[in-house]
Scaffold this motif. Structure first.
Motif, PDB file in Angstrom:
ATOM      1  N   ARG A   1       0.823  -1.205   0.000  1.00 30.25           N
ATOM      2  CA  ARG A   1       0.000   0.000   0.000  1.00 30.25           C
ATOM      3  C   ARG A   1       0.860   1.260   0.000  1.00 30.25           C
ATOM      4  O   ARG A   1       0.467   2.283  -0.584  1.00 30.25           O
ATOM      5  N   PHE A   2       2.028   1.205   0.644  1.00 29.15           N
ATOM      6  CA  PHE A   2       2.917   2.368   0.684  1.00 29.15           C
ATOM      7  C   PHE A   2       3.392   2.722  -0.724  1.00 29.15           C
ATOM      8  O   PHE A   2       3.367   3.894  -1.130  1.00 29.15           O
ATOM      9  N   PHE A   3       3.832   1.720  -1.480  1.00 30.65           N
ATOM     10  CA  PHE A   3       4.267   1.978  -2.854  1.00 30.65           C
ATOM     11  C   PHE A   3       3.106   2.496  -3.707  1.00 30.65           C
ATOM     12  O   PHE A   3       3.271   3.434  -4.492  1.00 30.65           O
ATOM     13  N   ASN A   4       1.948   1.880  -3.560  1.00 33.80           N
ATOM     14  CA  ASN A   4       0.795   2.326  -4.346  1.00 33.80           C
ATOM     15  C   ASN A   4       0.318   3.707  -3.921  1.00 33.80           C
ATOM     16  O   ASN A   4      -0.145   4.500  -4.752  1.00 33.80           O
ATOM     17  N   MET A   5       0.424   3.999  -2.637  1.00 31.02           N
ATOM     18  CA  MET A   5       0.122   5.340  -2.129  1.00 31.02           C
ATOM     19  C   MET A   5       0.971   6.380  -2.858  1.00 31.02           C
ATOM     20  O   MET A   5       0.475   7.448  -3.257  1.00 31.02           O
ATOM     21  N   SER A   6       2.239   6.057  -3.037  1.00 30.46           N
ATOM     22  CA  SER A   6       3.153   6.987  -3.697  1.00 30.46           C
ATOM     23  C   SER A   6       2.829   7.138  -5.171  1.00 30.46           C
ATOM     24  O   SER A   6       2.791   8.257  -5.702  1.00 30.46           O
ATOM     25  N   TYR A   7       2.594   6.020  -5.826  1.00 27.30           N
ATOM     26  CA  TYR A   7       2.332   6.068  -7.267  1.00 27.30           C
ATOM     27  C   TYR A   7       1.020   6.790  -7.573  1.00 27.30           C
ATOM     28  O   TYR A   7       0.920   7.546  -8.546  1.00 27.30           O
ATOM     29  N   ASN A   8       0.024   6.577  -6.726  1.00 26.36           N
ATOM     30  CA  ASN A   8      -1.297   7.167  -6.953  1.00 26.36           C
ATOM     31  C   ASN A   8      -1.463   8.548  -6.327  1.00 26.36           C
ATOM     32  O   ASN A   8      -2.544   9.137  -6.395  1.00 26.36           O
ATOM     33  N   ILE A   9      -0.389   9.059  -5.709  1.00 24.68           N
ATOM     34  CA  ILE A   9      -0.408  10.381  -5.070  1.00 24.68           C
ATOM     35  C   ILE A   9      -1.573  10.456  -4.067  1.00 24.68           C
ATOM     36  O   ILE A   9      -2.414  11.351  -4.119  1.00 24.68           O
ATOM     37  N   GLU A  10      -1.588   9.499  -3.178  1.00 22.92           N
ATOM     38  CA  GLU A  10      -2.659   9.425  -2.181  1.00 22.92           C
ATOM     39  C   GLU A  10      -2.575  10.601  -1.208  1.00 22.92           C
ATOM     40  O   GLU A  10      -1.504  10.986  -0.760  1.00 22.92           O
ATOM     41  N   THR A  11      -3.709  11.190  -0.895  1.00 18.66           N
ATOM     42  CA  THR A  11      -3.796  12.266   0.099  1.00 18.66           C
ATOM     43  C   THR A  11      -5.017  12.015   0.983  1.00 18.66           C
ATOM     44  O   THR A  11      -5.854  11.169   0.701  1.00 18.66           O
ATOM     45  N   TRP A  12      -5.108  12.775   2.046  1.00 22.51           N
ATOM     46  CA  TRP A  12      -6.287  12.695   2.880  1.00 22.51           C
ATOM     47  C   TRP A  12      -7.470  13.344   2.146  1.00 22.51           C
ATOM     48  O   TRP A  12      -7.335  14.399   1.546  1.00 22.51           O
ATOM     49  N   GLU A  13      -8.601  12.683   2.192  1.00 19.45           N
ATOM     50  CA  GLU A  13      -9.771  13.264   1.548  1.00 19.45           C
ATOM     51  C   GLU A  13     -10.250  14.489   2.319  1.00 19.45           C
ATOM     52  O   GLU A  13     -10.158  14.540   3.539  1.00 19.45           O
ATOM     53  N   GLU A  14     -10.720  15.455   1.593  1.00 19.15           N
ATOM     54  CA  GLU A  14     -11.251  16.660   2.226  1.00 19.15           C
ATOM     55  C   GLU A  14     -12.764  16.547   2.355  1.00 19.15           C
ATOM     56  O   GLU A  14     -13.457  16.134   1.427  1.00 19.15           O
ATOM     57  N   TYR A  15     -13.245  16.925   3.510  1.00 24.15           N
ATOM     58  CA  TYR A  15     -14.694  16.839   3.747  1.00 24.15           C
ATOM     59  C   TYR A  15     -15.270  18.238   3.944  1.00 24.15           C
ATOM     60  O   TYR A  15     -14.584  19.126   4.391  1.00 24.15           O
TER      61      TYR A  15
END
Length: 222
Positions: free
Chosen positions: A208-222
Motif C-alpha cells: 500500500r505504501f508503494f501504491n500510495m506513492s504512485y497514486n499520489i494518495e492524500t487525505w480526503e477533504e470533507y
C-alpha cells in the motif's frame, strides 16, 4: 524455522508488489517523478519514526550485542538509507533536503507506522514489534533481488537504488530472524498467530505504501 514459514507465506504479496506500477517504473527507469516526490516526502518521515521504534526495543533486550546492533541500525536508518533517497531525488531532479521539509503523513503511511507503534507499546517481548518491522527491509531486499535477477539495468538511472537494497539488508534480516525464531520456540499458539499476522499485515502495508506513492494518495477533504 518460524521466519522461513513467514517468508514463504508472504512471497505472493512480494511478487504482486513487483508487478505494481511503482516497482515497474523503477525497472523501466521511467517512474513518474511526482510519484518519487510523494514517496520521498512520506518515507523520510517514516524512517524517522522507524528509528524511534528501534529505540523502544532496547529496553526489551537483555543481550549487549543486541542492544549494540539496534543502536547501529538507528544510525543506518538515519544516515545510511539516505543514499537510496538521494538516488531517487537526483532522478526526479529535486533538492532532497528542501523536498522533505514538506513531508506529510498520508493515510497508508500513517496506518503502517501506527501498526508498529501499537506492537511496541502493547507487548513486552520485542518479537511482536520485530515481526511488524522486519517486512520493511525484507520486502525491499526481495524486490531488489528480483529486479536485478530478471532485468538488464544497464543505463537505468535507478540502478543504484536497486543495488543499495541488494547488498545492505542481509545482516539486519539475519538478526531479526534470530530474535523471532528464538522467541517462537517457547511462544504459545496464540502468540505465534499474532507474530504471523504482524508480519503478513506489514507486507500488505508495504504494498500500500508503494501504491500510495504512485497514486499520489492524500487525505480526503470533507
Amino acid at each position: 524455522m518460524f521466519t522461513e514459514e513467514l517468508k514463504k507465506e508472504v512471497e505472493p504479496i512480494i511478487e504482486s508488489i513487483y508487478n505494481d506500477p511503482f516497482i515497474q517504473g523503477i525497472i523501466k527507469g521511467d517512474l513518474k517523478k511526482d510519484a518519487v516526490c510523494h514517496y520521498l516526502k512520506a518515507d523520510s518521515l517514516y524512517l524517522n519514526e522507524f528509528a524511534k521504534i528501534y529505540s523502544l526495543l532496547i529496553p526489551k533486550l537483555n543481550d549487549r550485542e543486541g542492544i549494540k546492533f539496534l543502536l547501529e541500525q538507528i544510525d543506518f536508518v538515519m544516515n545510511g538509507e539516505i543514499d537510496a533517497h538521494y538516488t531517487l531525488a537526483n532522478y526526479a531532479g529535486v533538492d532532497y533536503k528542501s523536498l522533505i521539509k514538506e513531508g506529510e503523513w498520508y493515510p497508508s503511511s500513517d496506518h503502517y507506522i501506527k501498526h508498529m507503534y501499537y506492537n511496541a507499546y502493547r507487548y513486552s517481548d520485542a518479537s511482536f514489534t520485530i515481526c511488524a518491522m522486519a517486512p520493511c527491509p525484507y520486502v525491499y531486499q526481495q524486490l531488489a533481488l528480483k529486479i536485478r535477477a530478471r532485468n538488464d539495468l544497464t543505463n537505468n538511472p535507478l540502478k543504484p537504488w536497486v543495488e543499495f537494497y541488494c547488498v545492505n539488508m542481509d545482516e539486519l534480516i539475519g538478526h531479526l530472524d534470530r530474535w523471532v525464531n528464538a522467541f517462537s520456540q517457547t511462544a504459545s499458539d496464540d502468540e505465534l498467530e499474532i507474530l504471523r499476522k504482524n508480519f503478513v499485515e506489514s507486507c500488505i502495508h508495504e504494498k500500500r505504501f508503494f501504491n500510495m506513492s504512485y497514486n499520489i494518495e492524500t487525505w480526503e477533504e470533507y
